[in-house]
Scaffold this motif. Structure first.
Motif, PDB file in Angstrom:
ATOM      1  N   PRO A  78       0.663  -0.997  -0.058  1.00  0.00           N
ATOM      2  CA  PRO A  78       0.074  -0.148  -0.531  1.00  0.00           C
ATOM      3  C   PRO A  78       0.600   1.464  -0.084  1.00  0.00           C
ATOM      4  O   PRO A  78       0.573   2.322  -0.619  1.00  0.00           O
ATOM      5  CB  PRO A  78      -0.928  -0.079   1.444  1.00  0.00           C
ATOM      6  N   ALA A  79       2.123   1.005   0.765  1.00  0.00           N
ATOM      7  CA  ALA A  79       2.726   2.502   0.661  1.00  0.00           C
ATOM      8  C   ALA A  79       3.523   2.868  -0.728  1.00  0.00           C
ATOM      9  O   ALA A  79       3.670   4.068  -1.125  1.00  0.00           O
ATOM     10  CB  ALA A  79       4.314   1.991   2.063  1.00  0.00           C
ATOM     11  N   LEU A  80       3.667   1.686  -1.272  1.00  0.00           N
ATOM     12  CA  LEU A  80       4.262   1.865  -2.648  1.00  0.00           C
ATOM     13  C   LEU A  80       2.933   2.981  -3.167  1.00  0.00           C
ATOM     14  O   LEU A  80       3.472   3.597  -5.013  1.00  0.00           O
ATOM     15  CB  LEU A  80       5.036   0.666  -3.492  1.00  0.00           C
ATOM     16  N   GLN A  81       1.594   2.058  -3.569  1.00  0.00           N
ATOM     17  CA  GLN A  81       1.473   2.511  -4.339  1.00  0.00           C
ATOM     18  C   GLN A  81       0.423   3.860  -4.052  1.00  0.00           C
ATOM     19  O   GLN A  81      -0.128   4.710  -4.596  1.00  0.00           O
ATOM     20  CB  GLN A  81      -0.585   1.546  -3.330  1.00  0.00           C
ATOM     21  N   LEU A  82       0.407   4.698  -2.863  1.00  0.00           N
ATOM     22  CA  LEU A  82       0.107   5.521  -1.960  1.00  0.00           C
ATOM     23  C   LEU A  82       1.542   6.366  -2.701  1.00  0.00           C
ATOM     24  O   LEU A  82       1.696   7.656  -3.038  1.00  0.00           O
ATOM     25  CB  LEU A  82       0.581   5.913  -1.203  1.00  0.00           C
ATOM     26  N   GLY A  83       2.616   5.930  -3.233  1.00  0.00           N
ATOM     27  CA  GLY A  83       4.135   7.101  -3.586  1.00  0.00           C
ATOM     28  C   GLY A  83       3.503   7.228  -5.522  1.00  0.00           C
ATOM     29  O   GLY A  83       3.555   8.243  -5.445  1.00  0.00           O
ATOM     30  N   MET A  84       2.975   5.876  -5.769  1.00  0.00           N
ATOM     31  CA  MET A  84       1.834   6.152  -7.080  1.00  0.00           C
ATOM     32  C   MET A  84       1.007   7.391  -6.882  1.00  0.00           C
ATOM     33  O   MET A  84       1.008   7.889  -8.181  1.00  0.00           O
ATOM     34  CB  MET A  84       2.115   4.340  -7.985  1.00  0.00           C
ATOM     35  N   PHE A  85       0.280   7.012  -6.427  1.00  0.00           N
ATOM     36  CA  PHE A  85      -0.989   7.760  -6.456  1.00  0.00           C
ATOM     37  C   PHE A  85      -0.822   9.581  -5.854  1.00  0.00           C
ATOM     38  O   PHE A  85      -1.652  10.025  -7.139  1.00  0.00           O
ATOM     39  CB  PHE A  85      -2.155   7.392  -5.472  1.00  0.00           C
ATOM     40  N   PHE A  86       0.199   9.580  -5.105  1.00  0.00           N
ATOM     41  CA  PHE A  86       0.535  10.701  -5.218  1.00  0.00           C
ATOM     42  C   PHE A  86       0.926  11.507  -6.019  1.00  0.00           C
ATOM     43  O   PHE A  86       1.294  13.088  -6.548  1.00  0.00           O
ATOM     44  CB  PHE A  86       1.551  10.906  -3.492  1.00  0.00           C
TER      45      PHE A  86
ATOM     46  N   LEU B  70      11.534   5.451   1.625  1.00  0.00           N
ATOM     47  CA  LEU B  70      10.723   4.692   0.841  1.00  0.00           C
ATOM     48  C   LEU B  70      10.738   4.930  -0.423  1.00  0.00           C
ATOM     49  O   LEU B  70      10.413   4.433  -1.558  1.00  0.00           O
ATOM     50  CB  LEU B  70      10.972   2.830   1.625  1.00  0.00           C
ATOM     51  N   THR B  71       8.828   5.116   0.381  1.00  0.00           N
ATOM     52  CA  THR B  71       8.118   5.092  -0.860  1.00  0.00           C
ATOM     53  C   THR B  71       8.621   6.286  -1.796  1.00  0.00           C
ATOM     54  O   THR B  71       8.166   6.234  -3.159  1.00  0.00           O
ATOM     55  CB  THR B  71       6.566   5.560  -0.064  1.00  0.00           C
ATOM     56  N   THR B  72       9.435   7.573  -1.608  1.00  0.00           N
ATOM     57  CA  THR B  72       9.680   8.229  -2.761  1.00  0.00           C
ATOM     58  C   THR B  72      10.437   7.850  -3.537  1.00  0.00           C
ATOM     59  O   THR B  72      10.723   8.522  -4.989  1.00  0.00           O
ATOM     60  CB  THR B  72      11.155   9.147  -2.083  1.00  0.00           C
ATOM     61  N   VAL B  73      10.626   6.353  -3.441  1.00  0.00           N
ATOM     62  CA  VAL B  73      11.439   5.408  -4.243  1.00  0.00           C
ATOM     63  C   VAL B  73      10.371   5.673  -5.901  1.00  0.00           C
ATOM     64  O   VAL B  73      11.143   5.330  -7.304  1.00  0.00           O
ATOM     65  CB  VAL B  73      12.112   4.447  -5.041  1.00  0.00           C
ATOM     66  N   VAL B  74       9.474   5.933  -5.776  1.00  0.00           N
ATOM     67  CA  VAL B  74       7.998   5.433  -6.526  1.00  0.00           C
ATOM     68  C   VAL B  74       8.238   7.837  -7.837  1.00  0.00           C
ATOM     69  O   VAL B  74       8.701   7.285  -8.572  1.00  0.00           O
ATOM     70  CB  VAL B  74       6.684   6.032  -6.476  1.00  0.00           C
ATOM     71  N   PRO B  75       7.958   8.276  -7.305  1.00  0.00           N
ATOM     72  CA  PRO B  75       8.578  10.135  -7.382  1.00  0.00           C
ATOM     73  C   PRO B  75       9.233   9.792  -8.536  1.00  0.00           C
ATOM     74  O   PRO B  75       9.996  10.476  -9.669  1.00  0.00           O
ATOM     75  CB  PRO B  75       7.856  11.073  -6.327  1.00  0.00           C
ATOM     76  N   VAL B  76      10.626   8.927  -7.637  1.00  0.00           N
ATOM     77  CA  VAL B  76      12.666   9.250  -7.789  1.00  0.00           C
ATOM     78  C   VAL B  76      11.765   9.169  -9.389  1.00  0.00           C
ATOM     79  O   VAL B  76      12.839   9.061 -10.318  1.00  0.00           O
ATOM     80  CB  VAL B  76      13.278   8.638  -7.279  1.00  0.00           C
TER      81      VAL B  76
END
Length: 457
Positions: free
Chosen positions: A206-214, A399-405
């Motif tokens: 869910p954390a990475l899903q949140l990173g993608m959604f944001f 850890l979740t900032t890897v998605v926007p990066v």
């Protein structure tokens, strides 16, 4: 009639209760359990740093303990290696006061546990564990990077203000076909697309899903204006779309977070929409543009100089952001996987395609199609990272900032390819013109033109 009546019933009950009484006696003589008390309820350790933790273990002698091992459940996150062996000198101790060092290896959460070994070589795990969190140290270079980007972007937007055709901006607002396309793509399609990609690529996180959604709900940023200018798109339309989408984000971001975002969050109590951050971003966008407008109106000669350096400054800023961001966030690349690459490619590239198709269907000219496509595909990953950092605790925030990066890293590739193709095409056309003039053998002016073109190459 039984002569023992009614005592026979009492005897029968005693016989039936005999096994239960024996079992109770065994439990009564069970050895006292090992227990441990840690100095802290939980520990937080920085990556590549060590933290000393004191502890006390009781009931060692009754359990005939010969050695103690202190271990980490996940050595890839936290490293703990300590063994205590009881010899003849300290074997009679019933309790132990000691300590161990916990070293942060990588971002994440784990637990420290204690394993005792008795004289029969049997392993006994003590139930109570010590929760541990490994975080990244707040570095000076991170603040330098942020400050440098803010300063350079502010200067760049002053240049945009000098180069902006303000009369065209007024006409765009009167007939906002481009901004409407951008709004539809940015705030209706991209959030849904990011939600679907996140759920599909990271079903168990869910954390990475949140990173993608944001990342998908964040408004377009200044990078879209830079790329539009470099690639020869309609910069006036691009700036107008960025300005409109930035102010629209005040209503659209909370709308998406408190509706579709509820599927990702268990509750809305932890949601924090950064109104102040978005307001600062809008202010930082409008004020430099206003300064550029004043320069254009009251200092036209200086304005010409600012316009002349606009393209080199925009190119330098793009290279600076890409290189510096990679250098300061190298630790995130260890988290990259094929899913992360697909996420980084999918969101912006589908956004480019969506914007381009929409603009072509509505019969926009080539420069407007390019501006709309870029504006739709590029997300403001800085806002997404900020949202994640204020919403989640560490280390999930890092850890979740890897998605926007990942999205930021993958976004420029098709644009750089397009820039390379345009440059090659321009160089080819230039050479073709030179050869054409040389073959026709024109007068002295043509020859001088040939020499000038050759020198420019």
């Amino acid at each position: 009639m039984c002569p023992l009546y009614p005592l026979q019933y009492i005897l029968m009950y005693l016989i039936l209760l005999w096994p239960l009484w024996l079992f109770t006696c065994v439990l009564a003589y069970e050895l006292p359990k090992l227990s441990v008390q840690y100095e802290f309820e939980n520990i937080t350790v920085e990556m590549d740093k060590a933290k000393e933790v004191n502890f006390q273990i009781n009931n060692l002698k009754e359990n005939s303990i010969s050695s103690i091992n202190i271990l980490s459940k996940d050595p890839d996150i936290l490293k703990v290696e300590r063994q205590i062996v009881f010899d003849d000198a300290n074997y009679d101790m019933n309790y132990l006061n000691s300590s161990f060092n916990a070293t942060g290896v990588w971002l994440g959460k784990t637990e420290v546990f204690i394993q005792a070994i008795n004289q029969k070589n049997e392993k006994i795990n003590i139930t109570k564990t010590l929760p541990a969190t490994v975080i990244r140290k707040d570095r000076v270079i991170d603040h330098i990077f942020t400050g440098s980007v803010i300063t350079l972007v502010s200067i760049l937007y002053i240049n945009f203000g000098c180069a902006l055709d303000w009369s065209y901006l007024k006409e765009t607002i009167k007939k906002p076909i481009g901004p409407v396309i951008g709004f539809f793509g940015q705030f209706l399609i991209m959030p849904v697309l990011s939600f679907v990609l996140g759920r599909s690529l990271f079903p168990d996180s869910p954390a990475l899903q949140l990173g993608m959604f944001f990342t998908g709900v964040s408004p377009a940023g200044g990078a879209s204006n830079i790329w539009t200018y470099i690639l020869g798109g309609n910069i006036n339309l691009s700036i107008a779309m960025t300005t409109i989408s930035t102010f629209a984000a005040f209503g659209m971001m909370p709308l998406w977070i408190f509706t579709l975002g509820r599927v990702i969050f268990n509750s809305s109590d932890s949601l924090k929409v950064p109104y102040m951050k978005i307001g600062q971003f809008a202010f930082a966008l409008v004020v430099p543009l206003a300064i550029g407008y004043l320069i254009q109106k009251y200092a036209p000669n200086f304005c010409k100089i600012m316009v002349r350096i606009l393209k080199p400054l925009a190119s330098f800023l793009l290279l600076f952001i890409i290189i510096f961001a990679v250098v300061t966030n190298t630790y995130l690349f260890d988290l990259f996987s094929w899913r992360m690459v697909v996420a980084g490619l999918g969101l912006p590239w589908l956004g480019y395609l969506l914007g381009m198709v929409s603009a072509i269907i509505l019969k926009q000219n080539a420069k407007d199609v390019l501006a709309i496509s870029i504006e739709t595909g590029i997300q403001n990953t800085g806002i997404a990272i900020f949202l994640l950092r204020i919403t989640l605790q560490q280390p999930e925030a890092d850890l979740t900032t890897v998605v926007p990066v990942a999205v930021a890293v993958m976004t420029p590739f098709p644009l750089m390819l397009l820039f390379f193709v345009k440059k090659c095409r321009a160089r080819y056309n230039q050479k073709k013109t030179v050869l054409h003039i040389m073959e026709n053998g024109r007068d002295l002016e043509d020859k001088q033109h040939v020499e000038t073109l050759t020198a420019n190459q």
